[in-house]
Design a protein around this motif. Structure first.
Motif, PDB file in Angstrom:
ATOM      1  N   VAL A  39      -5.308   2.778   5.663  1.00 48.35           N
ATOM      2  CA  VAL A  39      -4.025   2.434   6.221  1.00 48.35           C
ATOM      3  C   VAL A  39      -3.595   3.596   7.299  1.00 48.35           C
ATOM      4  CG1 VAL A  39      -1.460   1.728   5.898  1.00 48.35           C
ATOM      5  CG2 VAL A  39      -3.381   1.319   4.054  1.00 48.35           C
ATOM      6  N   ASP A  40      -3.426   3.271   8.531  1.00 47.59           N
ATOM      7  CA  ASP A  40      -3.460   4.235   9.712  1.00 47.59           C
ATOM      8  C   ASP A  40      -2.289   3.766  10.297  1.00 47.59           C
ATOM      9  OD1 ASP A  40      -3.646   6.060  11.285  1.00 47.59           O
ATOM     10  OD2 ASP A  40      -5.604   5.743  12.109  1.00 47.59           O
ATOM     11  N   ASP A  41      -1.165   4.008  10.289  1.00 48.28           N
ATOM     12  CA  ASP A  41       0.032   3.656  11.222  1.00 48.28           C
ATOM     13  C   ASP A  41       1.135   4.824  11.106  1.00 48.28           C
ATOM     14  OD1 ASP A  41       2.024   2.541  12.453  1.00 48.28           O
ATOM     15  OD2 ASP A  41       2.620   1.172  10.846  1.00 48.28           O
ATOM     16  N   PRO A  42       0.888   5.752  11.878  1.00 50.98           N
ATOM     17  CA  PRO A  42       1.678   7.101  11.496  1.00 50.98           C
ATOM     18  C   PRO A  42       3.199   6.964  11.797  1.00 50.98           C
ATOM     19  CG  PRO A  42      -0.164   7.574  12.972  1.00 50.98           C
ATOM     20  CD  PRO A  42      -0.191   6.225  12.731  1.00 50.98           C
ATOM     21  N   LYS A  43       3.628   5.912  12.430  1.00 50.45           N
ATOM     22  CA  LYS A  43       4.941   5.701  12.639  1.00 50.45           C
ATOM     23  C   LYS A  43       5.720   5.258  11.165  1.00 50.45           C
ATOM     24  CE  LYS A  43       4.749   4.331  17.359  1.00 50.45           C
ATOM     25  NZ  LYS A  43       4.814   3.120  18.424  1.00 50.45           N
ATOM     26  N   HIS A  44       5.170   4.882  10.093  1.00 53.07           N
ATOM     27  CA  HIS A  44       5.693   4.301   8.883  1.00 53.07           C
ATOM     28  C   HIS A  44       5.070   4.843   7.879  1.00 53.07           C
ATOM     29  CE1 HIS A  44       6.099   0.921  11.955  1.00 53.07           C
ATOM     30  NE2 HIS A  44       7.403   1.109  11.656  1.00 53.07           N
ATOM     31  N   VAL A  45       5.963   4.464   6.631  1.00 53.39           N
ATOM     32  CA  VAL A  45       5.715   5.345   5.468  1.00 53.39           C
ATOM     33  C   VAL A  45       4.645   4.326   4.577  1.00 53.39           C
ATOM     34  CG1 VAL A  45       6.565   6.263   3.206  1.00 53.39           C
ATOM     35  CG2 VAL A  45       7.627   6.350   5.487  1.00 53.39           C
ATOM     36  N   HIS A  46       3.741   4.895   4.136  1.00 54.71           N
ATOM     37  CA  HIS A  46       2.796   4.222   3.097  1.00 54.71           C
ATOM     38  C   HIS A  46       2.543   4.949   2.069  1.00 54.71           C
ATOM     39  CE1 HIS A  46       1.960   2.054   7.071  1.00 54.71           C
ATOM     40  NE2 HIS A  46       1.758   3.409   7.452  1.00 54.71           N
ATOM     41  N   ARG A  47       2.682   4.369   0.794  1.00 54.51           N
ATOM     42  CA  ARG A  47       2.709   4.996  -0.460  1.00 54.51           C
ATOM     43  C   ARG A  47       1.415   4.272  -1.451  1.00 54.51           C
ATOM     44  NH1 ARG A  47       6.147   4.568  -5.057  1.00 54.51           N
ATOM     45  NH2 ARG A  47       7.538   3.369  -3.594  1.00 54.51           N
ATOM     46  N   LEU A  48       0.581   5.236  -1.879  1.00 55.65           N
ATOM     47  CA  LEU A  48      -0.504   4.478  -3.049  1.00 55.65           C
ATOM     48  C   LEU A  48       0.251   4.271  -4.157  1.00 55.65           C
ATOM     49  CD1 LEU A  48      -3.551   3.639  -3.109  1.00 55.65           C
ATOM     50  CD2 LEU A  48      -3.862   6.210  -4.006  1.00 55.65           C
ATOM     51  N   LEU A  49      -0.032   3.064  -4.597  1.00 54.57           N
ATOM     52  CA  LEU A  49       0.576   2.651  -6.092  1.00 54.57           C
ATOM     53  C   LEU A  49      -0.374   2.501  -6.973  1.00 54.57           C
ATOM     54  CD1 LEU A  49       3.189  -0.157  -4.490  1.00 54.57           C
ATOM     55  CD2 LEU A  49       3.511   2.277  -5.517  1.00 54.57           C
ATOM     56  N   ASP A  50      -1.790   1.796  -6.736  1.00 53.41           N
ATOM     57  CA  ASP A  50      -2.512   1.645  -7.690  1.00 53.41           C
ATOM     58  C   ASP A  50      -4.059   1.419  -7.213  1.00 53.41           C
ATOM     59  OD1 ASP A  50      -3.726   1.245 -10.298  1.00 53.41           O
ATOM     60  OD2 ASP A  50      -2.722  -0.648 -10.718  1.00 53.41           O
ATOM     61  N   LEU A  57      -7.728  -0.531  -7.622  1.00 55.78           N
ATOM     62  CA  LEU A  57      -8.550  -1.408  -8.398  1.00 55.78           C
ATOM     63  C   LEU A  57     -10.023  -1.589  -7.926  1.00 55.78           C
ATOM     64  CD1 LEU A  57      -5.948  -4.289  -8.034  1.00 55.78           C
ATOM     65  CD2 LEU A  57      -6.013  -2.704  -9.969  1.00 55.78           C
ATOM     66  N   PRO A  58     -10.720  -1.996  -8.807  1.00 52.28           N
ATOM     67  CA  PRO A  58     -12.010  -2.098  -8.128  1.00 52.28           C
ATOM     68  C   PRO A  58     -12.422  -2.807  -6.655  1.00 52.28           C
ATOM     69  CG  PRO A  58     -12.435  -2.907 -10.558  1.00 52.28           C
ATOM     70  CD  PRO A  58     -10.618  -2.617  -9.998  1.00 52.28           C
ATOM     71  N   GLY A  59     -12.839  -1.846  -5.762  1.00 51.29           N
ATOM     72  CA  GLY A  59     -13.079  -2.409  -4.527  1.00 51.29           C
ATOM     73  C   GLY A  59     -11.482  -2.582  -3.569  1.00 51.29           C
ATOM     74  N   ARG A  60     -10.418  -2.393  -4.216  1.00 53.21           N
ATOM     75  CA  ARG A  60      -9.011  -2.647  -3.684  1.00 53.21           C
ATOM     76  C   ARG A  60      -7.808  -1.464  -3.924  1.00 53.21           C
ATOM     77  NH1 ARG A  60      -7.434  -8.174  -6.129  1.00 53.21           N
ATOM     78  NH2 ARG A  60      -8.514  -7.183  -8.165  1.00 53.21           N
ATOM     79  N   ILE A  61      -6.958  -1.424  -3.185  1.00 53.52           N
ATOM     80  CA  ILE A  61      -5.927  -0.668  -3.379  1.00 53.52           C
ATOM     81  C   ILE A  61      -4.734  -1.309  -3.262  1.00 53.52           C
ATOM     82  CG2 ILE A  61      -7.050   1.460  -2.461  1.00 53.52           C
ATOM     83  CD1 ILE A  61      -5.274   1.184  -0.067  1.00 53.52           C
ATOM     84  N   VAL A  62      -3.597  -0.787  -3.864  1.00 57.45           N
ATOM     85  CA  VAL A  62      -2.299  -1.495  -3.898  1.00 57.45           C
ATOM     86  C   VAL A  62      -1.313  -0.254  -3.368  1.00 57.45           C
ATOM     87  CG1 VAL A  62      -0.492  -2.559  -5.149  1.00 57.45           C
ATOM     88  CG2 VAL A  62      -2.595  -2.652  -5.854  1.00 57.45           C
ATOM     89  N   TYR A  63      -0.600  -0.695  -2.309  1.00 56.27           N
ATOM     90  CA  TYR A  63       0.179   0.330  -1.681  1.00 56.27           C
ATOM     91  C   TYR A  63       1.497  -0.286  -1.240  1.00 56.27           C
ATOM     92  CZ  TYR A  63      -1.050  -1.428   2.964  1.00 56.27           C
ATOM     93  OH  TYR A  63      -1.324  -2.093   4.338  1.00 56.27           O
ATOM     94  N   ALA A  64       2.489   0.446  -0.937  1.00 60.18           N
ATOM     95  CA  ALA A  64       3.840  -0.028  -0.590  1.00 60.18           C
ATOM     96  C   ALA A  64       4.167   0.528   1.122  1.00 60.18           C
ATOM     97  CB  ALA A  64       5.005   0.707  -1.342  1.00 60.18           C
ATOM     98  N   THR A  65       4.533  -0.132   1.939  1.00 64.02           N
ATOM     99  CA  THR A  65       4.810   0.003   3.180  1.00 64.02           C
ATOM    100  C   THR A  65       6.150  -0.383   3.858  1.00 64.02           C
ATOM    101  OG1 THR A  65       3.801  -0.138   5.486  1.00 64.02           O
ATOM    102  CG2 THR A  65       3.376  -1.778   3.904  1.00 64.02           C
ATOM    103  N   ASN A  66       6.628   0.377   4.838  1.00 60.58           N
ATOM    104  CA  ASN A  66       7.944  -0.178   5.128  1.00 60.58           C
ATOM    105  C   ASN A  66       7.738  -0.597   6.901  1.00 60.58           C
ATOM    106  OD1 ASN A  66       7.457   2.401   6.557  1.00 60.58           O
ATOM    107  ND2 ASN A  66       9.775   3.212   6.198  1.00 60.58           N
ATOM    108  N   ARG A  67       6.519  -0.837   7.130  1.00 53.36           N
ATOM    109  CA  ARG A  67       6.184  -1.183   8.419  1.00 53.36           C
ATOM    110  C   ARG A  67       6.896  -2.486   8.927  1.00 53.36           C
ATOM    111  NH1 ARG A  67      -0.078  -2.022   6.874  1.00 53.36           N
ATOM    112  NH2 ARG A  67       0.080  -4.093   5.995  1.00 53.36           N
ATOM    113  N   ARG A  68       7.249  -3.243   8.182  1.00 55.06           N
ATOM    114  CA  ARG A  68       7.779  -4.576   8.406  1.00 55.06           C
ATOM    115  C   ARG A  68       9.043  -4.184   9.318  1.00 55.06           C
ATOM    116  NH1 ARG A  68      11.227  -7.807   5.503  1.00 55.06           N
ATOM    117  NH2 ARG A  68      10.592  -6.914   3.737  1.00 55.06           N
TER     118      ARG A  68
END
Length: 605
Positions: free
Chosen positions: A100-111, A113-124
């Motif tokens: 997740v590469d978007d330096p203008k916004h905040v991203h936070r790793l939440l969890d 999973l096998p082969g996947r990540i769950v994250y929060a983002t304020n990019r919207r």
């Protein structure tokens, strides 16, 4: 060697971020000067990152890879990258695979999973945080939640059908528990409220049972103290599992659903025990790594996927920070690092606990660090250190500032004033919105108590960071004449301008605690130290990061200018590569010795 501030700041601390089925621990070490990832396995240490700023991370289950969370110069706009562990040498930015590469916004790793990540983002929209599941192997993403607010915690059910998540509720320091369906029949079916948005309650440490029939939740719903409950998502029914009338409890469920690691917060110290997750019955206590263990594990414990191990971050008054590995079957606790060994031959100060009488019959929890060898120049002086938050707690953990001040002969007082967590809902709610100045009044009660322990009331200073910085400025402004000096680190000087200028996503969150710009502007102005700066009569030392997204640098600049206009001594130290606090050791080595020398000048007898 003596416990001087430079030596204390150069001590290495450790944190635990994750653990795998082999007992390998993904840890953090600040030996390089900022928190970097290392792996601890079979008595060996492997350095994994050498990035410009502090980082955290999680193992990607089933793979020899780590998901790395990193930002730039403390701006808190975290990015997420993948680090393959089949390489040699610590990775730099160019060695990471962007996820997740978007330096203008905040991203936070939440969890993870096998082969996947769950994250929060304020990019919207830059304010609200959406929850996204993303493939770790492609760019495929799926939005789980876009209902607005600052998402707190997220737990995806083992079958990936549901996600439980928390968002801010209406009352301060409360959250609402929601259930998101990953495969709804219609969009209207995608989200369900599990708790009432109007309820004053916290919901923490969400864990699904293996069959997704229930959630293990730490909550103070309907009680003053947090307890561990089983919540049935379909019916909304709650079943208490582990409760206490005297301590806040928190629980962490093993992935197999059999065991609960229970933490009891006893006045800033932690007791650990393993309980049966089905009945809540106590199974065994976790054996402490040393006699008289009274430390505090931060951040939250993490279980290995096979439920055999729990990795803990531990800090005590005389231990800068260590990684512990607990065997779930026996409760045995194995230290993987030994930070206290760096203090061999030294004699760090341990605190005594006090309850300070307040003006209204309440008592204020406080830790006292008394110097071993009083210095004739500083004997009788004291420094009061106020934590940030305000929804936080001063705990019995290692602090180089506390130890350095005590080594210089100052008595150090570390209170948990109104608004602090760890002492029940009633206490942490006692400073909400228009009760803000009740927490400031606690400082005056503390000052009145100091002569009973031999402190000269004319030689007492305040020290605090973030909200603690606000408390420093408020103490100087609202209690003029009581305090001899103040050290403000990334503090709020005006509640009104802070709310106007902080990041948009934080404004929406913080107005619940401090008050609304539209409805409470009169009180925000009245409770702001900047509007009473003419009453400040004590010298001030201010530290701030230029990239602070929480408390903008303007909060420091405006109060410094106003204090200097009053012909008072006021030092301002701004660090261009820092954000909300000093994350880099080189900056701490520059700022904190100067702050201690400043206090020594103004507190000497």
């Amino acid at each position: 060697m003596t416990l001087d501030i430079v030596r204390l700041l150069e001590l290495t601390g450790w944190r635990a971020f994750d653990v795998d089925d082999r007992g390998r621990v993904l840890a953090g070490s600040d030996e390089s000067g900022s928190m970097q990832l290392v792996e601890l396995a079979d008595g060996e240490r492997t350095d994994l990152t050498a990035l410009p700023g502090a980082v955290t991370g999680r193992y990607l289950p089933g793979e020899r890879a780590v998901v790395v969370q990193h930002d730039s110069d403390g701006d808190e706009r975290a990015q997420l990258s993948l680090l393959r562990l089949d390489r040699t040498g610590p990775a730099e930015l160019a060695d990471l695979e962007p996820l997740v590469d978007d330096p203008k916004h905040v991203h936070r790793l939440l969890d993870v999973l096998p082969g996947r990540i769950v994250y929060a983002t304020n990019r919207r929209n830059g304010v609200d945080f959406d929850v996204v599941i993303r493939s770790a192997r492609s760019t495929e993403e799926h939005v789980l939640y876009d209902g607005g607010g600052l998402v707190g915690e997220v737990a995806v059910s083992p079958d990936s059908r549901y996600a439980a998540l928390t968002v801010p509720a209406a009352p301060a320091l409360s959250d609402q528990l929601l259930l998101a369906d990953t495969m709804p029949e219609t969009r209207a079916d995608a989200l369900r409220e599990l708790t009432d948005r109007r309820a004053a309650a916290r919901h923490l440490h969400l864990d699904w049972l293996p069959d997704a029939s229930g959630l293990i939740v730490t909550s103070d719903f309907g009680s003053d103290r947090t307890r561990i409950e089983l919540l049935e998502p379909r019916s909304g029914r709650r079943h208490p599992l582990v409760t206490s009338d005297s301590c806040d409890l928190s629980g962490s469920l093993s992935p197999d659903g059999a065991t609960l690691l229970v933490q009891a917060n006893d006045d800033g110290a932690t007791r650990l025990a393993l309980h049966d997750a089905r009945t809540g019955a106590h199974r065994l206590d976790v054996e402490p790594p040393t006699d008289g263990w009274c430390g505090h594990p931060m951040p939250a414990p993490v279980w290995s996927p096979d439920s055999r191990f729990v990795a803990l971050s531990f800090s005590g008054p005389t231990a800068p920070g260590d990684v512990l590995l607990v065997e779930a079957a026996t409760g045995r606790c194995h230290p993987l690092t030994f930070s206290a060994a760096q203090l061999t031959g030294e004699d760090p100060v341990e605190p005594t606990a006090h309850r300070i009488p307040a003006r209204d019959g309440e008592s204020i929890p406080c830790f006292r660090y008394a110097p071993h060898e009083p210095d004739s120049r500083t004997a009788g002086s004291a420094v009061v250190i106020i934590h940030g938050g305000p929804e936080s707690q001063s705990v019995r953990a290692f602090s180089p500032i506390v130890q350095a001040l005590a080594a210089r002969g100052h008595t150090v007082l570390v209170p948990n004033v109104r608004g602090s967590t760890g002492y029940g809902k009633r206490w942490y709610s006692a400073d909400d919105t228009r009760d803000r100045l009740e927490s400031v009044a606690d400082l005056a009660d503390l000052h009145a108590w100091l002569p009973t322990i031999g402190v000269d009331p004319d030689r007492v200073a305040l020290w605090g960071g973030s909200y603690g910085g606000y408390m420093v400025l408020a103490g100087l402004a609202f209690q003029s004449g009581r305090w001899a000096a103040g050290v403000d680190i990334v503090g709020i000087s005006s509640l009104e301008s802070f709310l106007r200028n902080t990041a948009g996503y934080r404004r929406a969150h913080r107005e619940r605690e401090y008050g609304s710009l539209t409805e409470d502007a009169d009180f925000l102005r009245a409770a702001s130290p900047l509007n009473r700066v003419s009453a400040i009569a004590a010298p001030l030392f201010v530290i701030h990061g230029a990239n602070d997204p929480r408390v903008p640098l303007s909060e420091a600049e405006q109060v410094v200018a106003a204090v200097r206009d009053n012909d008072l001594e006021c030092e301002l130290h701004v660090y261009q590569d820092e954000g909300h606090g000093l994350a880099k050791r080189r900056n701490r080595l520059d700022a904190y010795p100067k702050a201690l020398d400043f206090l020594a000048r103004h507190l000497s007898g």
